[in-house]
Design an enzyme around this catalytic site. Structure first.
Site, short mmCIF file in Angstrom:
data_model
loop_
_atom_site.label_atom_id
_atom_site.label_comp_id
_atom_site.label_asym_id
_atom_site.label_seq_id
_atom_site.Cartn_x
_atom_site.Cartn_y
_atom_site.Cartn_z
N TYR A 249 0.87 -1.18 -0.08
CA TYR A 249 0.09 -0.01 0.16
C TYR A 249 0.77 1.27 -0.09
O TYR A 249 0.44 2.30 -0.70
CB TYR A 249 -1.11 -0.09 1.08
CG TYR A 249 -1.89 -1.20 1.03
CD1 TYR A 249 -3.09 -0.94 0.25
CD2 TYR A 249 -1.84 -2.38 1.59
CE1 TYR A 249 -4.20 -1.92 -0.24
CE2 TYR A 249 -2.69 -3.53 1.37
CZ TYR A 249 -3.85 -3.27 0.32
OH TYR A 249 -4.73 -4.30 0.20
N HIS B 23 -6.51 -3.91 5.84
CA HIS B 23 -5.78 -4.76 5.16
C HIS B 23 -4.86 -5.45 5.92
O HIS B 23 -3.93 -6.24 5.46
CB HIS B 23 -5.31 -4.06 3.97
CG HIS B 23 -6.13 -3.54 2.77
ND1 HIS B 23 -7.05 -4.37 2.39
CD2 HIS B 23 -6.37 -2.39 2.39
CE1 HIS B 23 -7.90 -3.98 1.56
NE2 HIS B 23 -7.68 -2.59 1.40
#
Ligand SMILES: [Zn+2]
Ligand SMILES: [Zn+2]
Lengths: 698, 698
Positions: free
Chosen positions: B240, B397
């Site tokens: 990310y 996540h």
């Protein structure tokens, strides 16, 4: 004629020859590939000198100390021989001389090896005579390289007390092997013949060429006549062909240097040249040999045998620019006359992409015992390739895989072969030998992408039976738009005729050829017909409902390899056009299946009944299965399509463009089937008995 | 001060700037990497022009036609903008102008997107506003590139009927996102700020920098203060971080061009520079990001975000020669001022190997919420690397993998992480979204190489609980001979303190560092402690008797990931020094295990209870398991050794040099253990509470 009188004695005169020494020295300075190759040899030589000389009394079997030391010794001598010629530094020659004198001082006193086995001829240095032959093939080259730097008295000692006794041993105690038309025989007579040339014993050369009786019934020339098919194929398969070639190439080069008038490279329609070429054609574009029969899958054309083969093919047979491409990928050359030529021409930018081609390589020394069919499409950077194995059994290392199909694409395997079950040289895994699962799994038919009847292996898994028969070629043709290989096997099962027709078909509007595959079993009686496809990748889509076993996973069968399969899912097919989509290495493969209502698909993974964890459990297959039928035809059309791009996080072409696959007619002489590509209809007819109009497209 | 008055209007002035156009044009002719990169952009532009302009009324959700078309449109405009500047060909500018006029003619009339979801702010062009922000970040660059080629009247139309309404929409309807300290907010304010610079609306720039209230509580500068740790780490993890960086880099570059006096690249201790560097340090030498949390494993630093990051870091921040190594591996540069610099310096041979280093990357914007520990040893061509994950949860996540350990060697994973369970963009696999198994498997603790108590996941697998706590760093040190990372996690399980100490230890006489790993669970009550090692390769040897399940394979457990494990074998360990040897990619890894009599080893494979065949069934682990103990310490010493050579068919160094691993003492403050390497004894003491003498070696 081949009468031998004695040879113009000059040294060295095998791989590296006197006239070329100066050029090779300059080449080492000038050509990167020769330089790096020589540096490796020199490092090996320097390490050997640093370690010192050790010639122990032979005692241990394979892998043991004395075995490994004697193996090391011939490699060290050969490296020192080359280092001597290239550098001129006498310490290298002295190392070879001193070591040979140590051998000469002991060899005659050594009995046959203590680890000899009753069913094999032993060596004196190693437990089996084969290793002694190999030892001598390399050692005589080392001797040739330093010959002129050894005082005459020492040479006499070495020749009289080492090489002559060796010649005697190889041609007497090992006479049976010497006269065998077999790879061990090649090593034996090559050692004898090379030694005969180097120490000027024409009689031994004559025996090597024509057999111990000098009548030509055995010997090197007879081996060249008999051990390869007219297309240069060696019956045990690609993995063994690679190894079998080596003594042929080395001895032929020695003959060429000493008796060029024999034109050995042109002998028997240039069979050696064909064999080298065949061994390269038996690889995929990643260099890996097709792993049929007992094969280690990581073996590529980078192996030393093919370095010899490619360099000599280029320098001594025919200077095809595409061989330089292979040499570049091998990343080394021999430090020799041939290696010089190759390195020089690579440095000059002469390399062209290796010319892979579609080919039928016949098996049997008359070329009438089946063969391997290879179809290729696309550039080396992204080639589709299929291999149909329709060869004879290939002796004891053969697998029961008649009409096995392999598919390669995108640099790797798609429909794959297990190869052999073996951890080569990993002592903890069954001593590095073939694992028991090589027999219970790897050789069995269900381990392959071919037809299995009644969950039993071809020829009952019996070598004796399998050696009696071979498949027949029905058709081989390779045009730009359509390539086809078709073969038949009538004896794998009693009363069942097996036929397979595999096609690469270029369809307008598709980037890649369609792989069309038609497999038939024809019988007077009912059978269960299974057709496994061992695949690489992950199934991402299928047209049928799976019934995945989520717990209590069971073995599919009891024997013939089925005991090693976990049955993960079993489904009935009900559509006219079923399919499975596999994602592998960022690309999709959709296998369309023409199924009728009674067909099943079994999804299996490998690993049941494997108490020692010998098997690779990541292997997966889907098996098309017809529970009961006298005749069964499996038609699949595999589309290679689309791509996923993990960098850009995009996926394109994930949907197959093929649809409506359907069998329209199927009888003794014809299979007719149809499908659509982007809505355009195609109808294909296979006329099994009409070679002139074998495939018809409407 | 940052007061904004209006900007010296010149165009283009973002990635490609007016003063550099001539140089970039020459660079395209001269520097291979810039040439090939431009050729790709130009092809994209030419394809766009060939296809023509299509600006449909927004209708479809993600993946649908209008969605994909509008995405395509900003990419096409950007490519045409660059092509116009480099070639000077006005057709490219005309394409952008015409398309923007089409948008301007419609934008105001479009309502919020019909596929909007109740819990998200919609865009007008796309179903979620994030996509609109991204659209504008690229579109405004395209406009800037062709600005001077658009007649003033058309510019007025475009600015008045497209960009001003967009600015209004982003700062009003999307105000909540605009002021969010979150990645979506970064995209939103970057779009607004960049547009403000390009069409000269200083007020919007000010809002972008300081938040809608212009008080600095939100906005770009506040985001730079808060979204990265002081070491440049982004809390969701490497995968990310890569994505989150992109709007930061693009907007910062825009600020730098327009208001260099802000010195944005130096802001907050050069935080952007640190973040780019951190994102590169979060890769292994093959370029792959460490796949912790929900991550696609094939993502590497070749992705576009890092192309931007590396080029701008090199050209605008600090010209470190090792960044050129990364750019070379990326195989492309931006066609921009920065890309020119990079391509030019690569062509000049200035690249040096990327400087990977051992590092502790703290998590949390104050750097006090744990972090990632990375230890490296050896050159980039063959580097040992371990990652200890001691970071905070990393939002939705995040995986439940506190103190997870990854080991890389020889170019790939050895002890590996599953990453996320997802076939990104593969429609047939759950629409390309996260699979159900992402939750039931990939996030669960047993999917990781870390301590599991009682077959349950950390924090009960509950995000809310997990977000409250983070591990604590006990020690990080990296000297030449010994590198250590140690961390503690006290809240993953009620009443259990978890500690892990991982060491790379250079031992004289061994080619590679030993990986020493000490994992402890300390509790007042009895628990079952499991420590899985998910490994790549094949077990070739083990010290204990396996009990392999040969049929009726069963799932190991019922939940928390255990339901997905097939239990292949279970054994009791009985020796003082047990071991498992794994062969992977031609190299051996022997894991020595200090076991007491009650410990078990379970061998597992993945794939049970997976009805849709979503899981990668080739994944394998050995689990060290203590059925019942209050305190348990697992000590392993992993030796990386030997090699097999399939070309030469040799194996060397197959036997481990480590022996006699034994725990001598283990209490609250110390673990003392010993082993031998080639008979030399080593005793290591871990002093958990003494940072100054954390590891002692005798
Ligand atoms: Zn096989
Ligand atoms: Zn994970």
């Amino acid at each position: 004629g081949t009468a031998v009188q004695g040879f113009a004695q000059q040294h060295p005169n095998i791989m590296l020859t006197k006239a070329n020494i100066a050029a090779v020295r300059q080449g080492v300075a000038k050509y990167p590939l020769l330089r790096s190759s020589f540096n490796e040899v020199k490092q090996q030589a320097d390490r050997a000198i640093a370690k010192g000389i050790d010639v122990p009394v032979p005692k241990d079997g394979a892998g043991g100390y004395t075995h490994e030391q004697h193996k090391q010794n011939y490699q060290s001598m050969n490296a020192c021989g080359i280092a001597y010629q290239v550098t001129g530094d006498k310490k290298y020659a002295a190392f070879v001389k001193d070591m040979l004198l140590k051998y000469a001082a002991q060899y005659e006193s050594w009995p046959q090896h203590p680890k000899k086995k009753s069913n094999q001829i032993p060596g004196k240095i190693f437990w089996q005579c084969l290793n002694d032959f190999v030892w001598q093939v390399y050692t005589i080259q080392a001797y040739d390289l330093v010959h002129d730097a050894i005082p005459a008295g020492d040479r006499a000692t070495i020749e009289q007390h080492l090489f002559m006794p060796i010649l005697h041993y190889f041609t007497n105690e090992c006479k049976e092997t010497f006269d065998l038309i077999h790879n061990h025989g090649t090593w034996c007579l090559s050692a004898v013949g090379m030694t005969g040339y180097v120490i000027n014993k024409p009689d031994y050369v004559q025996m090597a060429l024509k057999g111990s009786a000098k009548d030509g019934k055995t010997g090197f020339l007879a081996q060249l006549d008999q051990l390869f098919s007219p297309d240069g194929y060696y019956t045990e398969g690609p993995y063994y062909q690679r190894y079998a070639m080596l003594p042929f190439v080395i001895f032929a080069k020695t003959i060429q240097q000493n008796q060029p008038q024999l034109q050995i490279f042109k002998y028997h329609n240039s069979i050696l040249s064909k064999a080298i070429d065949a061994s390269l054609q038996l690889t995929y574009t990643n260099g890996a040999f097709f792993p049929v029969n007992d094969a280690m899958k990581d073996k590529t054309f980078q192996s030393e045998e093919l370095v010899y083969g490619v360099d000599i093919a280029y320098a001594d047979i025919k200077s095809q620019a595409d061989l330089l491409d292979v040499a570049k990928q091998q990343k080394r050359v021999m430090v020799s006359d041939a290696g010089l030529r190759v390195a020089k021409d690579i440095a000059a930018g002469k390399a062209k992409p290796f010319q892979y081609r579609s080919a039928w390589l016949s098996d049997g020394n008359k070329g009438d015992e089946g063969g391997l069919g290879i179809l290729r499409s696309g550039p080396n950077t992204d080639q589709q390739c299929i291999l149909l194995k329709a060869a004879s059994q290939g002796m004891g290392h053969g697998h029961f895989d008649r009409l096995n199909l392999l598919y390669y694409d995108n640099g790797g395997e798609i429909f794959s072969d297990y190869g052999s079950a073996r951890f080569l040289n990993i002592e903890s895994k069954f001593g590095g030998d073939y694992l028991p699962e090589n027999k219970t799994w790897a050789k069995q038919t269900v381990a392959h992408n071919t037809l299995v009847a009644d969950e039993t292996s071809h020829y009952g898994g019996e070598l004796k039976n399998a050696e009696k028969y071979h498949p027949e070629l029905l058709k081989f043709a390779a045009s730009e738009q359509l390539q086809v290989i078709s073969a038949e096997e009538d004896h794998a099962y009693d009363g069942i005729k097996m036929q397979r027709t595999s096609i690469l078909f270029k369809v307008p509007g598709l980037d890649k050829d369609l792989l069309i595959d038609v497999v038939r079993g024809l019988s007077g009686k009912d059978h269960q017909y299974d057709l496994p496809f061992w695949y690489q990748g992950h199934i991402t889509d299928q047209s049928f409902k799976t019934n995945v076993v989520t717990n209590n996973l069971k073995a599919l069968g009891k024997k013939d390899g089925y005991q090693h399969l976990w049955l993960n899912s079993q489904s009935n097919l009900h559509n006219g056009d079923d399919h499975i989509t596999i994602l592998n290495n960022l690309r999709f493969y959709t296998i369309h299946i023409a199924a009728d209502s009674a067909m099943q698909v079994k999804l299996v993974t490998l690993g049941a009944n494997d108490p020692n964890m010998d098997l690779r459990t990541e292997e997966k297959a889907f098996i098309l299965s017809k529970p009961k039928a006298a005749n069964q035809t499996f038609v699949t059309v595999t589309e290679t399509h689309g791509r996923t791009d993990p960098t850009g996080e995009t996926t394109t072409g994930a949907a197959s463009n093929v649809s409506d696959l359907k069998v329209l007619k199927d009888d003794e002489t014809q299979t007719i089937f149809a499908f659509r590509v982007k809505q355009k209809a195609y109808k294909l007819t296979i006329n099994y008995t009409n070679k002139n109009n074998f495939i018809q497209i409407n």
